[in-house]
Design a protein around this motif. Structure first.
Motif, PDB file in Angstrom:
ATOM      1  N   PHE A  19       0.821  -1.206   0.000  1.00 47.68           N
ATOM      2  CA  PHE A  19       0.000   0.000   0.000  1.00 47.68           C
ATOM      3  C   PHE A  19       0.859   1.263   0.000  1.00 47.68           C
ATOM      4  CE2 PHE A  19      -3.572  -2.604   1.959  1.00 47.68           C
ATOM      5  CZ  PHE A  19      -4.314  -2.623   0.798  1.00 47.68           C
ATOM      6  N   GLY A  20       1.931   1.252   0.756  1.00 51.04           N
ATOM      7  CA  GLY A  20       2.821   2.413   0.789  1.00 51.04           C
ATOM      8  C   GLY A  20       3.476   2.671  -0.558  1.00 51.04           C
ATOM      9  N   MET A  21       3.961   1.619  -1.200  1.00 48.45           N
ATOM     10  CA  MET A  21       4.574   1.780  -2.520  1.00 48.45           C
ATOM     11  C   MET A  21       3.551   2.216  -3.552  1.00 48.45           C
ATOM     12  SD  MET A  21       7.762   1.573  -2.508  1.00 48.45           S
ATOM     13  CE  MET A  21       7.961   1.615  -4.267  1.00 48.45           C
ATOM     14  N   SER A  22       2.335   1.720  -3.436  1.00 50.78           N
ATOM     15  CA  SER A  22       1.280   2.122  -4.364  1.00 50.78           C
ATOM     16  C   SER A  22       1.032   3.626  -4.268  1.00 50.78           C
ATOM     17  CB  SER A  22      -0.005   1.355  -4.057  1.00 50.78           C
ATOM     18  OG  SER A  22      -1.055   1.793  -4.881  1.00 50.78           O
ATOM     19  N   ALA A  23       0.932   4.129  -3.053  1.00 49.31           N
ATOM     20  CA  ALA A  23       0.706   5.560  -2.856  1.00 49.31           C
ATOM     21  C   ALA A  23       1.899   6.368  -3.358  1.00 49.31           C
ATOM     22  CB  ALA A  23       0.453   5.850  -1.380  1.00 49.31           C
ATOM     23  N   TRP A  24       3.107   5.919  -3.037  1.00 52.94           N
ATOM     24  CA  TRP A  24       4.304   6.647  -3.450  1.00 52.94           C
ATOM     25  C   TRP A  24       4.418   6.696  -4.970  1.00 52.94           C
ATOM     26  CZ3 TRP A  24       8.937   5.189  -5.913  1.00 52.94           C
ATOM     27  CH2 TRP A  24       9.916   6.180  -5.912  1.00 52.94           C
ATOM     28  N   LEU A  25       4.172   5.566  -5.643  1.00 54.38           N
ATOM     29  CA  LEU A  25       4.269   5.537  -7.103  1.00 54.38           C
ATOM     30  C   LEU A  25       3.211   6.429  -7.748  1.00 54.38           C
ATOM     31  CD1 LEU A  25       4.987   1.743  -7.589  1.00 54.38           C
ATOM     32  CD2 LEU A  25       6.522   3.621  -8.199  1.00 54.38           C
ATOM     33  N   ALA A  26       2.001   6.440  -7.193  1.00 54.68           N
ATOM     34  CA  ALA A  26       0.948   7.295  -7.746  1.00 54.68           C
ATOM     35  C   ALA A  26       1.315   8.773  -7.571  1.00 54.68           C
ATOM     36  CB  ALA A  26      -0.388   6.993  -7.068  1.00 54.68           C
ATOM     37  N   LEU A  27       1.817   9.129  -6.407  1.00 49.09           N
ATOM     38  CA  LEU A  27       2.214  10.523  -6.181  1.00 49.09           C
ATOM     39  C   LEU A  27       3.386  10.918  -7.066  1.00 49.09           C
ATOM     40  CD1 LEU A  27       1.857  10.727  -2.298  1.00 49.09           C
ATOM     41  CD2 LEU A  27       0.377  11.788  -4.029  1.00 49.09           C
ATOM     42  N   GLU A  28       4.320   9.998  -7.252  1.00 49.32           N
ATOM     43  CA  GLU A  28       5.463  10.275  -8.126  1.00 49.32           C
ATOM     44  C   GLU A  28       5.000  10.480  -9.565  1.00 49.32           C
ATOM     45  OE1 GLU A  28       9.461  11.048  -8.719  1.00 49.32           O
ATOM     46  OE2 GLU A  28       8.438  10.657  -6.817  1.00 49.32           O
ATOM     47  N   LEU A  30       2.066  11.565 -10.522  1.00 45.71           N
ATOM     48  CA  LEU A  30       1.393  12.858 -10.583  1.00 45.71           C
ATOM     49  C   LEU A  30       2.403  14.009 -10.614  1.00 45.71           C
ATOM     50  CD1 LEU A  30      -1.539  12.251  -8.086  1.00 45.71           C
ATOM     51  CD2 LEU A  30      -1.699  12.509 -10.578  1.00 45.71           C
ATOM     52  N   ALA A  31       3.490  13.857  -9.870  1.00 50.17           N
ATOM     53  CA  ALA A  31       4.499  14.915  -9.822  1.00 50.17           C
ATOM     54  C   ALA A  31       5.262  15.036 -11.139  1.00 50.17           C
ATOM     55  CB  ALA A  31       5.470  14.651  -8.684  1.00 50.17           C
ATOM     56  N   LEU A  32       5.356  13.949 -11.883  1.00 46.59           N
ATOM     57  CA  LEU A  32       6.150  13.954 -13.109  1.00 46.59           C
ATOM     58  C   LEU A  32       5.345  14.272 -14.372  1.00 46.59           C
ATOM     59  CD1 LEU A  32       8.488  10.898 -12.461  1.00 46.59           C
ATOM     60  CD2 LEU A  32       9.052  13.326 -12.328  1.00 46.59           C
ATOM     61  N   ILE A  33       4.041  14.456 -14.225  1.00 49.34           N
ATOM     62  CA  ILE A  33       3.216  14.772 -15.394  1.00 49.34           C
ATOM     63  C   ILE A  33       3.714  16.090 -16.001  1.00 49.34           C
ATOM     64  CG2 ILE A  33       0.907  15.482 -16.162  1.00 49.34           C
ATOM     65  CD1 ILE A  33      -0.256  13.502 -14.184  1.00 49.34           C
ATOM     66  N   GLY A  34       3.983  16.049 -17.286  1.00 49.32           N
ATOM     67  CA  GLY A  34       4.432  17.242 -17.992  1.00 49.32           C
ATOM     68  C   GLY A  34       5.939  17.408 -18.041  1.00 49.32           C
ATOM     69  N   THR A  35       6.675  16.654 -17.231  1.00 54.05           N
ATOM     70  CA  THR A  35       8.129  16.801 -17.246  1.00 54.05           C
ATOM     71  C   THR A  35       8.838  15.608 -17.881  1.00 54.05           C
ATOM     72  OG1 THR A  35       8.345  15.842 -15.042  1.00 54.05           O
ATOM     73  CG2 THR A  35       8.104  18.237 -15.179  1.00 54.05           C
ATOM     74  N   VAL A  36       8.158  14.486 -17.964  1.00 50.72           N
ATOM     75  CA  VAL A  36       8.735  13.290 -18.581  1.00 50.72           C
ATOM     76  C   VAL A  36       7.758  12.782 -19.642  1.00 50.72           C
ATOM     77  CG1 VAL A  36      10.021  12.628 -16.508  1.00 50.72           C
ATOM     78  CG2 VAL A  36       7.730  11.722 -16.863  1.00 50.72           C
ATOM     79  N   PRO A  37       8.203  11.895 -20.522  1.00 49.63           N
ATOM     80  CA  PRO A  37       7.286  11.340 -21.525  1.00 49.63           C
ATOM     81  C   PRO A  37       6.090  10.628 -20.877  1.00 49.63           C
ATOM     82  CG  PRO A  37       9.558  10.813 -22.070  1.00 49.63           C
ATOM     83  CD  PRO A  37       9.572  11.425 -20.708  1.00 49.63           C
ATOM     84  N   GLN A  38       4.968  10.675 -21.564  1.00 44.64           N
ATOM     85  CA  GLN A  38       3.721  10.122 -21.035  1.00 44.64           C
ATOM     86  C   GLN A  38       3.826   8.639 -20.705  1.00 44.64           C
ATOM     87  OE1 GLN A  38       2.181  12.872 -19.915  1.00 44.64           O
ATOM     88  NE2 GLN A  38       0.300  11.820 -20.419  1.00 44.64           N
ATOM     89  N   PHE A  39       4.583   7.870 -21.507  1.00 45.19           N
ATOM     90  CA  PHE A  39       4.651   6.433 -21.239  1.00 45.19           C
ATOM     91  C   PHE A  39       5.298   6.149 -19.880  1.00 45.19           C
ATOM     92  CE2 PHE A  39       8.768   7.129 -23.262  1.00 45.19           C
ATOM     93  CZ  PHE A  39       9.617   6.314 -22.528  1.00 45.19           C
ATOM     94  N   TYR A  42       2.456   6.692 -17.392  1.00 48.23           N
ATOM     95  CA  TYR A  42       1.543   5.544 -17.450  1.00 48.23           C
ATOM     96  C   TYR A  42       2.166   4.314 -16.801  1.00 48.23           C
ATOM     97  CZ  TYR A  42      -1.245   8.261 -20.764  1.00 48.23           C
ATOM     98  OH  TYR A  42      -2.008   9.231 -21.368  1.00 48.23           O
ATOM     99  N   GLY A  43       3.465   4.134 -16.990  1.00 49.93           N
ATOM    100  CA  GLY A  43       4.152   3.018 -16.354  1.00 49.93           C
ATOM    101  C   GLY A  43       4.128   3.108 -14.837  1.00 49.93           C
ATOM    102  N   LEU A  44       4.320   4.303 -14.321  1.00 56.50           N
ATOM    103  CA  LEU A  44       4.253   4.486 -12.871  1.00 56.50           C
ATOM    104  C   LEU A  44       2.842   4.235 -12.338  1.00 56.50           C
ATOM    105  CD1 LEU A  44       6.538   7.609 -12.370  1.00 56.50           C
ATOM    106  CD2 LEU A  44       6.943   5.304 -11.516  1.00 56.50           C
TER     107      LEU A  44
END
Length: 72
Positions: A19-28, A30-39, A42-44
């Motif tokens: 659960f902790g990793m799931s939350a961390w990956l989702a937040l990461e 969200l933080a990277l939207i617009g700064t890295v490629p979309q794929f 989506y992978g995160l």
């Protein structure tokens, strides 16, 4: 037939870790939207979903068993 058994401390710790990793990956993601490629985003999100399902593994087994017993 549902089995009520106590979970071991290792199972509890791994569930919390999922659960902790799931939350961390989702937040990461969200933080990277617009700064890295979309794929990569989506992978995160996909990894976050897989971790969430890993955390829910005992619930999923109970649901599958309930469906199996209802079909009998």
């Amino acid at each position: 037939m549902a089995r009520n058994r106590r979970r071991g401390i290792g199972e509890i710790i791994s569930t919390i870790a999922f659960f902790g990793m799931s939350a961390w990956l989702a937040l990461e993601a969200l933080a990277l939207i617009g700064t890295v490629p979309q794929f990569q985003v989506y992978g995160l999100f996909a990894a976050s979903l897989m971790c969430l399902l890993g955390g829910l593994r005992f619930v999923i087994v109970e649901i599958v068993n309930a469906i199996k017993s209802a079909r009998k």
